[in-house]
Write a protein that holds these residues in place. Structure first.
Motif, PDB file in Angstrom:
ATOM      1  N   LEU A 192      96.109  58.784  80.959  1.00 25.45           N
ATOM      2  CA  LEU A 192      95.398  59.974  80.499  1.00 25.45           C
ATOM      3  C   LEU A 192      94.351  60.416  81.517  1.00 25.45           C
ATOM      4  CD1 LEU A 192      94.923  62.076  78.313  1.00 25.45           C
ATOM      5  CD2 LEU A 192      93.412  60.440  77.165  1.00 25.45           C
ATOM      6  N   ASP A 193      93.660  59.462  82.114  1.00 25.29           N
ATOM      7  CA  ASP A 193      92.661  59.777  83.127  1.00 25.29           C
ATOM      8  C   ASP A 193      93.313  60.478  84.320  1.00 25.29           C
ATOM      9  OD1 ASP A 193      89.926  59.619  84.072  1.00 25.29           O
ATOM     10  OD2 ASP A 193      90.635  58.110  85.501  1.00 25.29           O
ATOM     11  N   ILE A 194      94.464  59.973  84.747  1.00 28.68           N
ATOM     12  CA  ILE A 194      95.197  60.588  85.865  1.00 28.68           C
ATOM     13  C   ILE A 194      95.635  62.005  85.506  1.00 28.68           C
ATOM     14  CG2 ILE A 194      97.351  60.459  87.195  1.00 28.68           C
ATOM     15  CD1 ILE A 194      97.010  57.349  87.041  1.00 28.68           C
ATOM     16  N   LEU A 195      96.162  62.172  84.293  1.00 32.17           N
ATOM     17  CA  LEU A 195      96.617  63.499  83.859  1.00 32.17           C
ATOM     18  C   LEU A 195      95.473  64.489  83.752  1.00 32.17           C
ATOM     19  CD1 LEU A 195      99.219  62.437  81.140  1.00 32.17           C
ATOM     20  CD2 LEU A 195      99.686  63.353  83.419  1.00 32.17           C
ATOM     21  N   LEU A 196      94.336  64.036  83.248  1.00 40.09           N
ATOM     22  CA  LEU A 196      93.164  64.922  83.150  1.00 40.09           C
ATOM     23  C   LEU A 196      92.662  65.308  84.536  1.00 40.09           C
ATOM     24  CD1 LEU A 196      91.222  63.288  80.190  1.00 40.09           C
ATOM     25  CD2 LEU A 196      92.408  65.497  80.184  1.00 40.09           C
ATOM     26  N   ALA A 197      92.654  64.358  85.463  1.00 37.31           N
ATOM     27  CA  ALA A 197      92.215  64.657  86.830  1.00 37.31           C
ATOM     28  C   ALA A 197      93.178  65.646  87.487  1.00 37.31           C
ATOM     29  CB  ALA A 197      92.127  63.378  87.646  1.00 37.31           C
ATOM     30  N   ALA A 198      94.458  65.465  87.263  1.00 33.95           N
ATOM     31  CA  ALA A 198      95.454  66.381  87.825  1.00 33.95           C
ATOM     32  C   ALA A 198      95.308  67.770  87.228  1.00 33.95           C
ATOM     33  CB  ALA A 198      96.860  65.845  87.592  1.00 33.95           C
ATOM     34  N   ALA A 199      95.047  67.856  85.946  1.00 28.56           N
ATOM     35  CA  ALA A 199      94.871  69.153  85.283  1.00 28.56           C
ATOM     36  C   ALA A 199      93.623  69.844  85.815  1.00 28.56           C
ATOM     37  CB  ALA A 199      94.782  68.961  83.770  1.00 28.56           C
ATOM     38  N   ALA A 200      92.552  69.090  86.015  1.00 29.81           N
ATOM     39  CA  ALA A 200      91.330  69.656  86.554  1.00 29.81           C
ATOM     40  C   ALA A 200      91.542  70.146  87.982  1.00 29.81           C
ATOM     41  CB  ALA A 200      90.207  68.633  86.496  1.00 29.81           C
ATOM     42  N   GLN A 201      92.281  69.396  88.759  1.00 31.82           N
ATOM     43  CA  GLN A 201      92.588  69.765  90.137  1.00 31.82           C
ATOM     44  C   GLN A 201      93.449  71.050  90.169  1.00 31.82           C
ATOM     45  OE1 GLN A 201      91.185  68.323  92.672  1.00 31.82           O
ATOM     46  NE2 GLN A 201      92.201  69.572  94.224  1.00 31.82           N
TER      47      GLN A 201
END
Length: 103
Positions: A90-99
């Motif tokens: 989830l942390d990776i997905l949130l970071a990717a979405a923010a990017q």
């Protein structure tokens, strides 16, 4: 470091520690179970009280409960590890979405 990452690391550490509990209980539990079949140490006291079989049954029950507790700890450790992995993802997905929003 994100809160999810910190939580994932904490859960991972706890799960790892919980998985190791059985390494410390296997030998004592085996010895305890073996002793429950040899109650000669009770000597005459056990015979006089007629308690030998009750004590043996109690020791077997305690050993069985300890084994079940260990199995529960292992299941808890697996669940904690799974939640930790989910938090990491989830942390990776949130970071990717923010990017993706930035760029």
């Amino acid at each position: 470091m994100s809160d999810l990452k910190k939580e994932a690391e904490s859960l991972h550490k706890a799960a790892t520690a919980l998985r190791k509990v059985s390494h410390h209980t296997i030998k004592p539990l085996h010895e305890f179970k073996a002793e429950s079949d040899d109650l000669g140490a009770l000597g005459k006291l056990g015979s006089l009280l007629g308690a030998t079989e009750d004590i043996r049954e109690g020791m077997h029950t305690l050993a069985k409960l300890t084994k079940q507790l260990d199995e529960e700890w292992q299941a808890e450790a697996k669940l904690m590890g799974d939640v930790s992995d989910a938090f990491d993802l989830l942390d990776i997905l949130l970071a990717a979405a923010a990017q993706a929003k930035k760029g």
